[in-house]
Design a protein around this motif. Structure first.
Motif, mmCIF file in Angstrom:
data_model
loop_
_atom_site.group_PDB
_atom_site.id
_atom_site.type_symbol
_atom_site.label_atom_id
_atom_site.label_comp_id
_atom_site.label_asym_id
_atom_site.label_seq_id
_atom_site.Cartn_x
_atom_site.Cartn_y
_atom_site.Cartn_z
ATOM 1 N N ALA A 23 0.835 -1.206 0.000
ATOM 2 C CA ALA A 23 0.000 0.000 0.000
ATOM 3 C C ALA A 23 0.869 1.255 0.000
ATOM 4 O O ALA A 23 0.580 2.226 -0.710
ATOM 5 N N VAL A 24 1.958 1.249 0.785
ATOM 6 C CA VAL A 24 2.855 2.410 0.816
ATOM 7 C C VAL A 24 3.518 2.598 -0.550
ATOM 8 O O VAL A 24 3.623 3.718 -1.058
ATOM 9 N N ALA A 25 3.954 1.506 -1.171
ATOM 10 C CA ALA A 25 4.579 1.599 -2.495
ATOM 11 C C ALA A 25 3.585 2.080 -3.543
ATOM 12 O O ALA A 25 3.926 2.889 -4.418
ATOM 13 N N ALA A 26 2.343 1.626 -3.463
ATOM 14 C CA ALA A 26 1.324 2.065 -4.416
ATOM 15 C C ALA A 26 1.017 3.545 -4.229
ATOM 16 O O ALA A 26 0.865 4.287 -5.208
ATOM 17 N N PHE A 27 0.945 4.010 -2.985
ATOM 18 C CA PHE A 27 0.702 5.431 -2.732
ATOM 19 C C PHE A 27 1.861 6.270 -3.248
ATOM 20 O O PHE A 27 1.647 7.332 -3.852
ATOM 21 N N ALA A 28 3.100 5.819 -3.018
ATOM 22 C CA ALA A 28 4.272 6.566 -3.499
ATOM 23 C C ALA A 28 4.271 6.633 -5.023
ATOM 24 O O ALA A 28 4.569 7.684 -5.605
ATOM 25 N N ALA A 29 3.927 5.531 -5.682
ATOM 26 C CA ALA A 29 3.869 5.529 -7.142
ATOM 27 C C ALA A 29 2.769 6.456 -7.647
ATOM 28 O O ALA A 29 2.963 7.196 -8.619
ATOM 29 N N PHE A 30 1.615 6.434 -6.995
ATOM 30 C CA PHE A 30 0.522 7.330 -7.389
ATOM 31 C C PHE A 30 0.914 8.788 -7.183
ATOM 32 O O PHE A 30 0.601 9.649 -8.000
ATOM 33 N N TRP A 31 1.609 9.085 -6.095
ATOM 34 C CA TRP A 31 2.048 10.456 -5.812
ATOM 35 C C TRP A 31 3.012 10.939 -6.887
ATOM 36 O O TRP A 31 2.899 12.056 -7.390
ATOM 37 N N LEU A 32 3.981 10.105 -7.254
ATOM 38 C CA LEU A 32 4.925 10.483 -8.299
ATOM 39 C C LEU A 32 4.225 10.665 -9.641
ATOM 40 O O LEU A 32 4.530 11.592 -10.399
ATOM 41 N N LEU A 33 3.273 9.797 -9.931
ATOM 42 C CA LEU A 33 2.523 9.915 -11.175
ATOM 43 C C LEU A 33 1.718 11.206 -11.214
ATOM 44 O O LEU A 33 1.697 11.906 -12.229
ATOM 45 N N SER A 34 1.088 11.561 -10.104
ATOM 46 C CA SER A 34 0.287 12.787 -10.083
ATOM 47 C C SER A 34 1.163 14.031 -10.185
ATOM 48 O O SER A 34 0.785 14.994 -10.851
ATOM 49 N N THR A 35 2.324 14.045 -9.547
ATOM 50 C CA THR A 35 3.204 15.215 -9.675
ATOM 51 C C THR A 35 3.770 15.319 -11.083
ATOM 52 O O THR A 35 3.887 16.422 -11.625
ATOM 53 N N ASP A 36 4.102 14.198 -11.697
ATOM 54 C CA ASP A 36 4.567 14.229 -13.084
ATOM 55 C C ASP A 36 3.469 14.707 -14.019
ATOM 56 O O ASP A 36 3.730 15.453 -14.966
ATOM 57 N N LEU A 37 2.248 14.287 -13.755
ATOM 58 C CA LEU A 37 1.122 14.730 -14.585
ATOM 59 C C LEU A 37 0.912 16.235 -14.444
ATOM 60 O O LEU A 37 0.660 16.924 -15.434
ATOM 61 N N GLY A 38 1.039 16.750 -13.232
ATOM 62 C CA GLY A 38 0.912 18.194 -13.023
ATOM 63 C C GLY A 38 2.008 18.961 -13.744
ATOM 64 O O GLY A 38 1.742 19.987 -14.381
ATOM 65 N N CYS A 39 3.233 18.471 -13.669
ATOM 66 C CA CYS A 39 4.343 19.130 -14.367
ATOM 67 C C CYS A 39 4.136 19.084 -15.876
ATOM 68 O O CYS A 39 4.407 20.051 -16.584
#
Length: 111
Positions: A23-39
């Motif tokens: 769950a922690v790894a999935a949240f970290a991956a989702f967080w990185l994906l969302s920040t990359d999408l914002g950029c």
């Protein structure tokens, strides 16, 4: 009997720890994906703005800028002492900002 229960509880605890790490790894991956999408979104908007500015016809402004060169030297000196260039740039910037703000739906700015 007690050893079997201990072994089963150990497996359950191990499974819970694995699910927690997952769950922690999935949240970290989702967080990185969302920040990359914002950029990426900001980059696309800025590249669109650069393309729109590049397509603008600024020949009229260039002609107005060359008109300053035809003024006599004394007039240019006085205009420089009065900081007329700074004043003109401030006024043009203010008008430009007001026009851009008029494009936003829901803002009227007194007009």
């Amino acid at each position: 009997m007690g050893a079997a229960i201990t072994m089963v509880l150990g497996k359950i605890v191990g499974l819970a720890a694995f699910i927690g790490k997952l769950a922690v790894a999935a949240f970290a991956a989702f967080w990185l994906l969302s920040t990359d999408l914002g950029c990426w979104l900001v980059e696309q908007l800025l590249s669109f703005a650069v393309e729109m500015i590049a397509e603008m016809d600024v020949s009229e402004f260039q002609q107005a800028a060359t008109a300053w060169g035809s003024l006599p030297g004394e007039v240019l000196n006085i205009l420089g002492l009065l900081k007329a260039g700074w004043a003109a740039s401030i006024i043009v910037t203010a008008i430009g900002i007001r026009l851009v703000l008029q494009l936003i739906p829901g803002t009227r700015l007194g007009s």
